[in-house]
Design an enzyme around this catalytic site. Structure first.
Site, PDB file in Angstrom:
ATOM      1  N   ASP A  10       0.884  -1.162   0.000  1.00 50.18           N
ATOM      2  CA  ASP A  10       0.000   0.000   0.000  1.00 50.18           C
ATOM      3  C   ASP A  10       0.925   1.217   0.000  1.00 50.18           C
ATOM      4  OD1 ASP A  10      -1.632   2.124   0.632  1.00 50.18           O
ATOM      5  OD2 ASP A  10      -2.236   1.380   2.604  1.00 50.18           O
ATOM      6  N   LYS A  71       2.873  11.128  -3.823  1.00 47.83           N
ATOM      7  CA  LYS A  71       1.662  10.580  -4.438  1.00 47.83           C
ATOM      8  C   LYS A  71       0.737  11.695  -4.940  1.00 47.83           C
ATOM      9  CE  LYS A  71      -1.770   7.053  -3.241  1.00 47.83           C
ATOM     10  NZ  LYS A  71      -2.121   6.106  -2.178  1.00 47.83           N
ATOM     11  N   GLU A 178      -7.280   0.733  -4.256  1.00 48.53           N
ATOM     12  CA  GLU A 178      -7.195   0.636  -2.792  1.00 48.53           C
ATOM     13  C   GLU A 178      -8.491   0.132  -2.131  1.00 48.53           C
ATOM     14  OE1 GLU A 178      -5.624   4.489  -1.731  1.00 48.53           O
ATOM     15  OE2 GLU A 178      -3.715   3.970  -2.649  1.00 48.53           O
ATOM     16  N   ASP A 204     -12.761   4.759   2.228  1.00 54.17           N
ATOM     17  CA  ASP A 204     -11.319   4.735   2.482  1.00 54.17           C
ATOM     18  C   ASP A 204     -10.783   6.164   2.446  1.00 54.17           C
ATOM     19  OD1 ASP A 204      -8.590   4.406   2.447  1.00 54.17           O
ATOM     20  OD2 ASP A 204      -8.513   3.147   0.657  1.00 54.17           O
TER      21      ASP A 204
END
Ligand code: AMP
Length: 513
Positions: A10, A71, A178, A204
């Protein structure tokens, strides 16, 4: 099929996590500091390059050389609004590189060095690989890995993540969404998803992104129905609001503006994130920053009420993807069996309260560790792709969807014709035929876009190509067959063929376009 151990990673905005499937469960692997998640940081000191928790621990000393949030940059253009906005908040320097690519500039060993977001992400991924290798006491077999991305990542962001994996010496078996990974973790542990079919919403909310997916899970099958999200909405936005508050307070009390001071802002960010986390469990907390600026300390009491008031718009914004997801899946809240919380920011009581209201008082599922669920699911997928189909993984099957509609520009008014609508299951192949739109047209340019607007100018340009030397003819008579094909990673290839001549061209949409 790949053999041996494969890992699930992850790759988070603020933290990353690695897991491996062993003895019929996914083992979350702790790093050399004993932490089960690792900071997604890279720090360049005078002599060394540090990655992970070590890098984070040196942030105070080297604020302009400590890189995080890669990211938020990966697969984006320098000129994008989000990059321009983020750039102002980061203590490190982001400059324009070739082809509008954002580059991070640091000083290392006395020289200025430039890194892309892929380079920085690859360093974090390499760290995660090392953590796994030292746990497994072996090199990871063929360095096989599944890496997760927000489901709302576009093609360019996915390609860039694959590139980062390659740079880290990994063989990327699959890019996995994800929330899908989190759903796998949820379902696998419920007797390998072998219960009767349930509709599950995964909410999430991490450090940088929000992802919501609706899946039907049961009998080992994970079927994604719809997905929606925001690649630029996360816990860090809450930290930034708190930092701004402290800066204003300091200005009011001390009459100094520390806005441009990277080191001071960094200190404030760490203190605010800590206070934010505390406010999930208590009603007030103290923010204390010793010698914040020119030896002056800062201290303030911060209440949960104030935190909620200043972030209410963000919390409400989090509900939009939830509603969109339900609409796209053509489901009503009454069809949803479980609402599962994932990601550190989902611990915030106010978010839980609003979410529960949306679902008319339904109990939220908090049984999974929100920091680890995504890596857990990635490890399951990595094991299955490596040929492990025993125990809980027996009968495992997964079908995912694309997050944004894909299409082609069709006329001079620049309308977009959708070839594959959003939330279509992948892998998929769709053909569509187009004709010339003026007389004696001898060249056709195929321009590929993703997005939901009927005009291409509002969508995201992915790439294109031109087929020339088409024999002149009346408009509408020359036909081109266009094929969009998406593989299991969500990566797109577009090909076109002029039917009367057999001329063909194709592109796979790459990160560098
Ligand atoms: P993730 O990307 O899922 O690892 O989530 C990291 C984000 O969750 C960061 O912004 C953290 O500050 C935030 N976070 C972690 N724990 C808590 C908590 N107890 N309350 C609020 N936010 C949290």
């Amino acid at each position: 099929m790949a053999e041996g151990h494969a890992i699930g990673i992850d790759l988070g905005t603020t933290y990353s996590c690695v897991a491996v499937w062993q003895d019929d469960h996914a083992e979350i692997i702790a790093n050399d500091h004993g932490n089960r998640t690792t900071r997604s940081y890279v720090t360049f000191t005078e002599s060394k390059r540090l990655v992970g928790d070590e890098a984070f621990n040196q942030v105070g000393r080297f604020p302009a050389n400590s890189i995080f949030d890669a990211k938020r940059l990966i697969g984006r253009k320098f000129s994008e609004d989000s990059v321009q906005k983020d750039k102002k908040l980061w203590p490190f320097k982001v400059i324009e590189g070739p082809a509008d690519k954002p580059m991070i500039a640091v000083t290392h060993r006395g020289e200025e060095k430039k890194f892309s977001a892929e380079d920085i992400s690859s360093m974090v991924l390499a760290k995660m690989r090392e953590i796994a290798e030292s746990y497994l006491c072996s090199k990871i077999s063929e360095k096989n890995a599944v890496i997760t991305v927000p489901s709302y990542f576009n093609d360019s962001q996915r390609q860039a993540t694959i590139e980062a994996g390659k740079l880290a010496g990994l063989k990327v078996l699959r890019i996995l969404n994800e929330p899908t990974a989190a759903a796998i973790a949820y379902g696998i542990d419920k007797k390998a998803g072998r219960f009767n079919k349930r509709n599950v919403i995964i909410f999430d909310w991490g450090g940088g992104t929000l992802d919501v997916s609706l899946l039907t899970i049961g009998h080992g099958a994970f079927d994604v129905k719809s997905t929606a999200g925001d690649t630029h909405l996360g816990g860090e936005d809450l930290d930034n609001r708190m930092v701004n508050y402290c800066v204003e307070e300091f200005k009011r009390k001390q009459n100094v503006d520390i806005c441009g001071d990277a080191k001071a802002l960094r200190k404030a960010k760490t203190a605010c994130e800590k206070a934010k986390k505390a406010l999930s469990f208590s009603f007030d907390t103290d923010i204390e920053i010793d010698s914040w600026y020119k030896g002056e300390d800062f201290h303030t009491n911060f209440t949960r009420d104030l935190f909620e008031e200043m972030n209410m718009d963000i919390f409400n914004k989090c509900m939009e993807p939830v509603k969109k997801c339900l609409e796209d899946a053509k489901m009503d809240i009454s069809n949803v069996d479980d609402v599962v919380l994932v990601g550190g920011s989902s611990r915030i009581p106010k978010v839980q309260e609003i979410l529960q209201e949306v679902f008319k008082g339904k109990e939220l599922c908090k049984s999974m560790n929100p920091d680890e669920a995504v890596a857990y699911g990635a490890a399951v997928q990595a094991a299955v792709l490596s040929g492990n189909i025993a125990g809980k993984l027996r009968d495992f099957s997964l079908s995912d969807v694309i997050p944004m509609s894909l299409g082609i520009e069709v006329d001079e008014e620049k309308h977009m014709s959708v070839v594959i609508p959003r939330n279509t299951k992948i892998p998929i192949k769709n053909n569509e035929s187009f004709t010339t739109f003026y007389d004696n047209q001898t060249a056709i340019t195929f321009r590929v876009f993703e997005g939901e607007s009927e005009f291409t100018k509002d969508n995201n340009y992915l790439g294109g190509f031109t087929i020339r030397d088409i024999p002149p003819a009346r408009k509408g008579t020359v036909e081109a067959d266009v094929c969009f094909s998406i593989d299991a990673n969500g990566v797109l290839t577009v090909s076109a063929e002029i039917l009367c001549t057999g001329q063909k061209k194709a592109i796979t949409i790459h990160n560098d376009r």
